[in-house]
Design a protein around this motif. Sequence first.
Motif, short mmCIF file in Angstrom:
data_model
loop_
_atom_site.label_atom_id
_atom_site.label_comp_id
_atom_site.label_asym_id
_atom_site.label_seq_id
_atom_site.Cartn_x
_atom_site.Cartn_y
_atom_site.Cartn_z
N ASP A 1 -13.91 -10.41 -31.96
CA ASP A 1 -14.16 -11.10 -30.47
C ASP A 1 -13.55 -12.75 -31.20
O ASP A 1 -14.18 -13.08 -32.59
CB ASP A 1 -15.36 -10.74 -30.08
CG ASP A 1 -15.22 -9.23 -29.26
OD1 ASP A 1 -13.92 -8.99 -29.20
OD2 ASP A 1 -16.62 -8.92 -29.54
N ALA B 1 -19.85 -19.59 -26.18
CA ALA B 1 -19.34 -18.01 -26.64
C ALA B 1 -20.47 -17.50 -25.69
O ALA B 1 -20.18 -16.70 -24.95
CB ALA B 1 -19.83 -17.14 -27.74
N ARG B 2 -22.22 -18.10 -25.59
CA ARG B 2 -22.70 -17.41 -24.40
C ARG B 2 -22.51 -18.09 -23.17
O ARG B 2 -22.95 -17.62 -22.22
CB ARG B 2 -24.17 -18.82 -24.74
CG ARG B 2 -25.55 -18.42 -24.18
CD ARG B 2 -26.50 -18.75 -24.95
NE ARG B 2 -26.44 -18.34 -26.33
CZ ARG B 2 -28.09 -19.21 -26.86
NH1 ARG B 2 -28.71 -20.33 -26.19
NH2 ARG B 2 -27.63 -19.34 -27.61
N ARG C 1 -20.26 -15.62 -22.00
CA ARG C 1 -21.26 -14.12 -21.71
C ARG C 1 -21.92 -14.38 -20.29
O ARG C 1 -21.64 -13.03 -19.17
CB ARG C 1 -22.05 -13.84 -22.91
CG ARG C 1 -20.84 -13.79 -24.06
CD ARG C 1 -22.27 -13.02 -24.71
NE ARG C 1 -23.43 -13.29 -25.25
CZ ARG C 1 -22.71 -13.94 -26.72
NH1 ARG C 1 -21.47 -14.39 -26.97
NH2 ARG C 1 -24.34 -15.06 -27.15
N SER D 1 -15.56 -15.01 -29.90
CA SER D 1 -16.92 -15.32 -30.39
C SER D 1 -17.23 -15.40 -31.85
O SER D 1 -18.26 -15.96 -32.38
CB SER D 1 -17.89 -15.65 -29.12
OG SER D 1 -18.02 -14.00 -29.13
#
Length: 296
Positions: A233, A283-284, A287, A235
């Motif tokens: 991934d 990345a947060r 998501r 991230s």
Amino acid sequence: MNNLRGGGLMVLAMLGFAIEDMFIKLLADTMSVGAILIYLGLGGALVFGALSLRRGDPLLSRDLLHPMVLLRNGCEVLGTVGFVTAVALTPISSASAIIQAIPLFVTAGAALFLGENVGWRRWVAIAIGFCGVMLIIRPGLDAFQPASLFALQGAIFLAGRDLATRGVPRSVSSMQLSTYAFAVIVPTGLAVVLATDQTLSAPHGGAIAIVGLTVIVGVLAYYAIVAATRIGDVSFVAPFRYSRLVFALIVGTLVFGERPDAWVLTGSLIVVGSGLYTLLREARRGRASLRQPPLV
């Protein structure tokens, strides 16, 4: 498991790039920057050109003149010239620390030119990271080295290269892009030689081996970073890019006898910390967007 493999490959890629930088700095003792650019461009273009042909990708196509491909090549030229010059003329540790600001510049450029939404926290992180770069360069102070601005040039335009890559047609493969990027470095190196009255001498003796090793290590590092981003991934894998700074500090200390002062070390920590925070926030947000219900 895939993330661990991807992270390991990213660390190996960063080790390879640090070794490539070491070879470039060693070459700078006997060769001009322009000559280094020419030979590295030739070597890289031949390797990636051969790989492109093996994959069945044509080296000449109309996509070569696509505006984003041209923009990417232009940024590649200015970024590579800046960073290679910085490695040749300044401590490898400080040049590598400044180049770590690329993710910060990419985030800022995506907001300014691509209309991406960047919140105030990431803007603060970008500003703090830029302050870290200024600590390393220290403009206006006695320790200021004008040549260190070449590393800043490298970081800005290599970030521009990454941004331009997002607009490149999908019909252009990574191998083709790499071939084009290395090929345009050749006339750029010749222009540097002519514009600065540098010498264009063929490598001889140990320099021939170093040129060859530089190309080989650079190609292997490129493969490793591509594999890392495909296996793991993004991230998870992306923060491992900062291991390059650790390797650069080791190389600078053991091979070139560099002793980075407290300003360089503090600025490096600030740049890396800001970059990591920016990557984690991005990345947060990614998501969070996936958890949102689709619009209908």
